[in-house]
Design a protein around this motif. Structure first.
Motif, PDB file in Angstrom:
ATOM      1  N   LEU A 115      86.217  90.946  15.792  1.00  0.00           N
ATOM      2  CA  LEU A 115      85.872  89.538  15.604  1.00  0.00           C
ATOM      3  C   LEU A 115      84.430  89.390  15.136  1.00  0.00           C
ATOM      4  O   LEU A 115      84.124  88.554  14.286  1.00  0.00           O
ATOM      5  N   THR A 152      84.201  89.858  11.465  1.00  0.00           N
ATOM      6  CA  THR A 152      84.931  88.884  10.657  1.00  0.00           C
ATOM      7  C   THR A 152      83.955  87.937   9.969  1.00  0.00           C
ATOM      8  O   THR A 152      83.049  87.399  10.604  1.00  0.00           O
ATOM      9  N   ARG A 168      84.218  82.971  10.094  1.00  0.00           N
ATOM     10  CA  ARG A 168      84.998  82.699  11.301  1.00  0.00           C
ATOM     11  C   ARG A 168      85.252  81.206  11.443  1.00  0.00           C
ATOM     12  O   ARG A 168      84.405  80.383  11.124  1.00  0.00           O
ATOM     13  N   GLN A 186      87.424  80.814  16.436  1.00  0.00           N
ATOM     14  CA  GLN A 186      87.003  82.213  16.516  1.00  0.00           C
ATOM     15  C   GLN A 186      85.571  82.325  17.031  1.00  0.00           C
ATOM     16  O   GLN A 186      85.260  83.224  17.822  1.00  0.00           O
ATOM     17  N   HIS A 219      85.698  81.845  20.727  1.00  0.00           N
ATOM     18  CA  HIS A 219      86.247  83.035  21.369  1.00  0.00           C
ATOM     19  C   HIS A 219      85.223  84.173  21.377  1.00  0.00           C
ATOM     20  O   HIS A 219      85.086  84.882  22.385  1.00  0.00           O
TER      21      HIS A 219
END
Length: 55
Positions: A18, A21, A24, A28, A31
């Motif tokens: 993540l 990434t 986002r 996201q 999170h």
């Protein structure tokens, strides 16, 4: 002195994926913030020698 983070599950694969990434979504990002908090708690509960390895 040189140390490195032990491979003891403090940094999860989900966190790494993540974090890497791009673009986002807001969900996201939220999170990822939760994962950071969880990792912080794991690190703070562990002793220094559990977290770091002296090289």
């Amino acid at each position: 002195m040189t140390v490195r983070l032990r491979d003891a599950g403090f940094v999860t694969e989900e966190f790494i994926a993540l974090g890497a990434t791009t673009n986002r979504t807001p969900e996201q990002e939220e999170h990822l913030t939760d994962l950071k908090r969880e990792m912080t708690q794991r690190l703070l509960r562990a002793g220094t020698s559990e977290v770091y390895e002296l090289l």
